[in-house]
Design a protein around this motif. Sequence first.
Motif, PDB file in Angstrom:
ATOM      1  N   ARG A   5      -8.932   1.969   9.698  1.00 25.32           N
ATOM      2  CA  ARG A   5      -7.479   2.168   9.776  1.00 25.32           C
ATOM      3  C   ARG A   5      -7.148   3.572   9.270  1.00 25.32           C
ATOM      4  O   ARG A   5      -7.637   3.995   8.236  1.00 25.32           O
ATOM      5  N   THR A   6      -6.325   4.268  10.022  1.00 26.28           N
ATOM      6  CA  THR A   6      -5.877   5.589   9.616  1.00 26.28           C
ATOM      7  C   THR A   6      -4.369   5.678   9.817  1.00 26.28           C
ATOM      8  O   THR A   6      -3.845   5.108  10.761  1.00 26.28           O
ATOM      9  N   GLU A   7      -3.699   6.343   8.894  1.00 26.31           N
ATOM     10  CA  GLU A   7      -2.251   6.520   8.993  1.00 26.31           C
ATOM     11  C   GLU A   7      -1.915   7.964   8.680  1.00 26.31           C
ATOM     12  O   GLU A   7      -2.528   8.587   7.826  1.00 26.31           O
ATOM     13  N   ASP A  13       0.816  -1.217   0.000  1.00 23.38           N
ATOM     14  CA  ASP A  13       0.000   0.000   0.000  1.00 23.38           C
ATOM     15  C   ASP A  13       0.843   1.257   0.000  1.00 23.38           C
ATOM     16  O   ASP A  13       0.320   2.358  -0.002  1.00 23.38           O
ATOM     17  N   GLY A  14       2.160   1.113   0.041  1.00 24.47           N
ATOM     18  CA  GLY A  14       3.026   2.285   0.055  1.00 24.47           C
ATOM     19  C   GLY A  14       3.331   2.772   1.448  1.00 24.47           C
ATOM     20  O   GLY A  14       3.676   3.924   1.632  1.00 24.47           O
ATOM     21  N   GLY A  15       3.225   1.918   2.435  1.00 21.59           N
ATOM     22  CA  GLY A  15       3.479   2.305   3.810  1.00 21.59           C
ATOM     23  C   GLY A  15       4.930   2.586   4.114  1.00 21.59           C
ATOM     24  O   GLY A  15       5.252   3.155   5.128  1.00 21.59           O
ATOM     25  N   LYS A  49      -8.924   4.086   5.827  1.00 21.38           N
ATOM     26  CA  LYS A  49      -9.538   2.942   5.158  1.00 21.38           C
ATOM     27  C   LYS A  49     -10.618   2.384   6.069  1.00 21.38           C
ATOM     28  O   LYS A  49     -10.360   2.074   7.229  1.00 21.38           O
ATOM     29  N   ARG A  50     -11.808   2.275   5.520  1.00 27.31           N
ATOM     30  CA  ARG A  50     -12.919   1.691   6.267  1.00 27.31           C
ATOM     31  C   ARG A  50     -13.382   0.448   5.512  1.00 27.31           C
ATOM     32  O   ARG A  50     -13.653   0.503   4.319  1.00 27.31           O
ATOM     33  N   THR A  51     -13.423  -0.644   6.216  1.00 27.59           N
ATOM     34  CA  THR A  51     -13.967  -1.881   5.658  1.00 27.59           C
ATOM     35  C   THR A  51     -14.958  -2.436   6.660  1.00 27.59           C
ATOM     36  O   THR A  51     -15.169  -1.866   7.727  1.00 27.59           O
TER      37      THR A  51
END
Length: 155
Positions: free
Chosen positions: A100-102, A38-40, A93-95
């Motif tokens: 999840r938040t960064e 994801d490019g983290g 990101k919500r699933t």
Amino acid sequence: MTELLSWTPFDAARWAAPFDLFTRSPFSVLDSFQRLFDGGTENTAMRVEEAIEDNMLVVRAELPGVDPDKDVDVSIADGVLNISATREQKTEKRTDGSYRTEFHYGSLQRRIALPDGVSDTDIKASYKDGILEVRTPLPAKAVPAAPAKVAITRA
């Protein structure tokens, strides 16, 4: 003459560290791989290219996702072009059943020596599609400093 051999007890933690990947939760291992794709693991270096086009020095810097009016500073001091930027990025990101938040914060800076004789007033900068472009005309003929002997004094 006999030599004494030093003996250290077996350190299980030291030998187990490389195999720690296998003892973690499978979800944390998968999460690490997902962040990678994801490019983290964002690179914080500013990529820059320098070229000479039509008697102009052209410096291009990749600065995607920044606001050039607020986050970018271009300055010249002592014959050096200084490009600095700050970046602030937030992803969410919500699933089903998870959130999840960064946040990514960072500052970037590059210093590029300019050729002798470049005038500060002739430098122009523009920003388009994530690329900062700085252009300056090259002097007709750079005047190198004359060689000079430096006297040495005793202290």
